[in-house]
Design a protein around this motif. Structure first.
Motif, PDB file in Angstrom:
ATOM      1  N   SER A  49       0.826  -1.214   0.000  1.00 55.53           N
ATOM      2  CA  SER A  49       0.000   0.000   0.000  1.00 55.53           C
ATOM      3  C   SER A  49       0.855   1.256   0.000  1.00 55.53           C
ATOM      4  N   ALA A  50       1.982   1.228   0.722  1.00 52.71           N
ATOM      5  CA  ALA A  50       2.849   2.403   0.748  1.00 52.71           C
ATOM      6  C   ALA A  50       3.474   2.661  -0.617  1.00 52.71           C
ATOM      7  N   THR A  51       3.873   1.591  -1.310  1.00 52.60           N
ATOM      8  CA  THR A  51       4.485   1.741  -2.633  1.00 52.60           C
ATOM      9  C   THR A  51       3.481   2.260  -3.653  1.00 52.60           C
ATOM     10  N   LEU A  52       2.315   1.605  -3.729  1.00 50.84           N
ATOM     11  CA  LEU A  52       1.301   2.036  -4.691  1.00 50.84           C
ATOM     12  C   LEU A  52       0.743   3.413  -4.342  1.00 50.84           C
ATOM     13  N   GLY A  53       0.460   3.614  -3.063  1.00 44.88           N
ATOM     14  CA  GLY A  53      -0.099   4.902  -2.651  1.00 44.88           C
ATOM     15  C   GLY A  53       0.842   6.052  -2.917  1.00 44.88           C
ATOM     16  N   GLN A  54       2.107   5.882  -2.551  1.00 41.88           N
ATOM     17  CA  GLN A  54       3.074   6.954  -2.765  1.00 41.88           C
ATOM     18  C   GLN A  54       3.351   7.161  -4.247  1.00 41.88           C
ATOM     19  N   LEU A  55       3.277   6.083  -5.019  1.00 38.30           N
ATOM     20  CA  LEU A  55       3.490   6.195  -6.461  1.00 38.30           C
ATOM     21  C   LEU A  55       2.446   7.104  -7.093  1.00 38.30           C
ATOM     22  N   PHE A  56       1.178   6.884  -6.764  1.00 37.90           N
ATOM     23  CA  PHE A  56       0.118   7.682  -7.379  1.00 37.90           C
ATOM     24  C   PHE A  56       0.018   9.069  -6.759  1.00 37.90           C
ATOM     25  N   MET A  57       0.378   9.215  -5.489  1.00 38.58           N
ATOM     26  CA  MET A  57       0.432  10.561  -4.912  1.00 38.58           C
ATOM     27  C   MET A  57       1.536  11.381  -5.574  1.00 38.58           C
ATOM     28  N   THR A  58       2.673  10.735  -5.805  1.00 38.20           N
ATOM     29  CA  THR A  58       3.779  11.413  -6.477  1.00 38.20           C
ATOM     30  C   THR A  58       3.438  11.711  -7.925  1.00 38.20           C
ATOM     31  N   LEU A  59       2.726  10.786  -8.577  1.00 36.46           N
ATOM     32  CA  LEU A  59       2.322  10.999  -9.969  1.00 36.46           C
ATOM     33  C   LEU A  59       1.428  12.223 -10.097  1.00 36.46           C
ATOM     34  N   CYS A  64       0.651  16.803 -12.381  1.00 33.08           N
ATOM     35  CA  CYS A  64      -0.500  17.703 -12.505  1.00 33.08           C
ATOM     36  C   CYS A  64      -0.410  18.969 -11.673  1.00 33.08           C
ATOM     37  N   GLN A  65       0.479  19.000 -10.700  1.00 34.09           N
ATOM     38  CA  GLN A  65       0.509  20.157  -9.805  1.00 34.09           C
ATOM     39  C   GLN A  65       0.970  21.404 -10.546  1.00 34.09           C
ATOM     40  N   GLN A  66       0.221  22.486 -10.381  1.00 33.07           N
ATOM     41  CA  GLN A  66       0.423  23.670 -11.210  1.00 33.07           C
ATOM     42  C   GLN A  66       1.815  24.256 -11.086  1.00 33.07           C
ATOM     43  N   ASN A  67       2.336  24.377  -9.862  1.00 33.69           N
ATOM     44  CA  ASN A  67       3.641  25.020  -9.703  1.00 33.69           C
ATOM     45  C   ASN A  67       4.771  24.184 -10.299  1.00 33.69           C
ATOM     46  N   LEU A  68       4.617  22.857 -10.310  1.00 33.94           N
ATOM     47  CA  LEU A  68       5.648  22.014 -10.925  1.00 33.94           C
ATOM     48  C   LEU A  68       5.570  22.069 -12.444  1.00 33.94           C
ATOM     49  N   VAL A  69       4.345  22.022 -12.975  1.00 32.27           N
ATOM     50  CA  VAL A  69       4.190  22.128 -14.437  1.00 32.27           C
ATOM     51  C   VAL A  69       4.721  23.466 -14.931  1.00 32.27           C
ATOM     52  N   ASN A 162      -3.419  29.418  -4.241  1.00 29.03           N
ATOM     53  CA  ASN A 162      -3.450  30.769  -4.796  1.00 29.03           C
ATOM     54  C   ASN A 162      -2.951  30.797  -6.239  1.00 29.03           C
ATOM     55  N   SER A 163      -1.880  30.078  -6.520  1.00 31.37           N
ATOM     56  CA  SER A 163      -1.329  30.077  -7.880  1.00 31.37           C
ATOM     57  C   SER A 163      -2.285  29.391  -8.848  1.00 31.37           C
ATOM     58  N   ILE A 164      -2.914  28.284  -8.411  1.00 31.29           N
ATOM     59  CA  ILE A 164      -3.887  27.609  -9.270  1.00 31.29           C
ATOM     60  C   ILE A 164      -5.071  28.521  -9.572  1.00 31.29           C
ATOM     61  N   SER A 165      -5.526  29.243  -8.551  1.00 28.71           N
ATOM     62  CA  SER A 165      -6.663  30.142  -8.738  1.00 28.71           C
ATOM     63  C   SER A 165      -6.321  31.261  -9.711  1.00 28.71           C
ATOM     64  N   THR A 166      -5.099  31.792  -9.617  1.00 35.32           N
ATOM     65  CA  THR A 166      -4.682  32.865 -10.517  1.00 35.32           C
ATOM     66  C   THR A 166      -4.613  32.379 -11.960  1.00 35.32           C
ATOM     67  N   VAL A 167      -4.062  31.174 -12.151  1.00 38.69           N
ATOM     68  CA  VAL A 167      -3.987  30.605 -13.497  1.00 38.69           C
ATOM     69  C   VAL A 167      -5.387  30.354 -14.056  1.00 38.69           C
TER      70      VAL A 167
END
Length: 336
Positions: A49-59, A64-69, A162-167
């Motif tokens: 569960s830790a491997t799969l859960g962390q994999l999809f949380m990291t994905l 998809c996270q705005q500041n990283l993109v 805040n950054s997502i809202s501005t975009v």
């Protein structure tokens, strides 16, 4: 946060008589459970569960996270983006390892005199502030520094919203005719509303349906999990090594009635009897549990996995249904 963690680790190694002793104590007390391949989805944390859960949380974070993109687009080429992502792997391992080692060090220091068992703290997540108050009393301001880093990490989430809202305002809402020419004051109010409500209907139909569906499903599971009684399965702890000098003189115990009764009962109990009191027996599932109860009992580690699956599944179906017979009527002009 890295600096505070390193200080705790170095100081803890000194108190615990070296890193080798920390490893031996945590291993003997069954705290190094890194290879638990139990497939039970209701088990809070396992290797699977830790491997799969962390994999999809990291994905979701790196994909998809705005500041990283936004940072990806600031680089010169896709190769640089790939290089940066590969470099995050050792950094992530290092950061996670810091948390693990901090936990191992603190456990070793209190291995024979558990503060929670004696009522100095009431919750497990209070152990780090207690440890700092107990062991770093000679360093004025260190407690405030640690708490400041924790609050700072919480504020980073606010900055992402805040950054997502501005975009969302710049790329979607401001393009709507009725919002063109809006004053800066009204723009600010719109951005605040977006940050509170997350207007997903502005995106493509399939993506919006997938996102909303996954939110509803995970929210349904989370709210349902609050309706069932789930007793935590604590590992055994010990108080056989407690003395009058175990904790610093600056620590004042705050006993409630329950913990005070525990402490008084320890005076006439053996080590094995104390361990049985402090540990919570594993709760066995009833054969009459229905499907909803099993669904509510799923570990939080699988929430990101379920959310991703629902988003993709619903998004693909809705996109297929809404875009199947549509043809692109736009005219494209190639400019040489």
């Amino acid at each position: 946060m890295i600096g505070c963690s390193i200080m705790i680790i170095i100081h803890g190694f000194f108190i615990a008589k070296g890193p080798l002793n920390v490893f031996e104590v945590t291993k003997e007390r069954d705290r190094l459970d890194f290879f638990n391949f139990n497939m039970d989805p209701t088990l809070r944390v396992s290797t699977v569960s830790a491997t799969l859960g962390q994999l999809f949380m990291t994905l979701s974070m790196f994909g998809c996270q705005q500041n990283l993109v936004q940072r990806y687009f600031s680089m010169d080429s896709q190769k640089q983006v790939e290089k940066a992502l590969w470099l995050t792997i050792p950094l992530t391992i290092f950061l996670f390892s810091l948390s693990w080692i901090v936990g191992m060090v603190i456990f070793t220091v209190y291995a024979d005199c558990d503060p929670r068992a004696l009522g100095y703290i009431s919750e497990i997540d209070e152990i780090i502030p207690f440890y700092i108050e107990d062991r770093f009393y000679f360093l004025p301001g260190f407690m405030g520094l640690v708490l400041a880093t924790l609050f700072n990490s919480g504020l980073s989430i606010v900055s992402n919203l805040n950054s997502i809202s501005t975009v969302a305002w710049e790329d979607f809402v401001s393009q709507i005719p009725i919002f063109k020419g809006t004053s800066e004051k009204n723009q600010l109010w719109c951005i605040k509303i977006i940050s509170k409500s997350n207007i997903y209907f502005l995106f493509k139909q399939g993506a919006a349906a997938g996102i909303i569906s996954s939110h509803l499903v995970t929210l349904f599971i989370i709210l349902g999990s609050l309706s069932i009684a789930k007793e935590p399965n604590y590992l055994q702890v010990s108080t056989e090594g407690c003395t009058n000098t175990t904790f610093s003189p600056y620590i004042e115990p705050i006993f409630d009635i329950q913990y005070n009764q525990y402490k008084m009962s320890f005076l006439n109990k053996t080590h094995d009897e104390i361990s049985s009191v402090l540990s919570t027996p594993e709760v066995e599932s009833s054969s009459t549990d229905d499907i909803l109860t099993m669904l509510y009992s799923i570990t939080y580690m699988y929430y990101s996995l379920l959310g991703t699956f629902v988003t993709v599944f619903v998004g693909v179906i809705v996109s297929y249904m809404t875009g199947k017979n549509k043809t692109d009527t736009k005219n494209y002009i190639q400019i040489n």
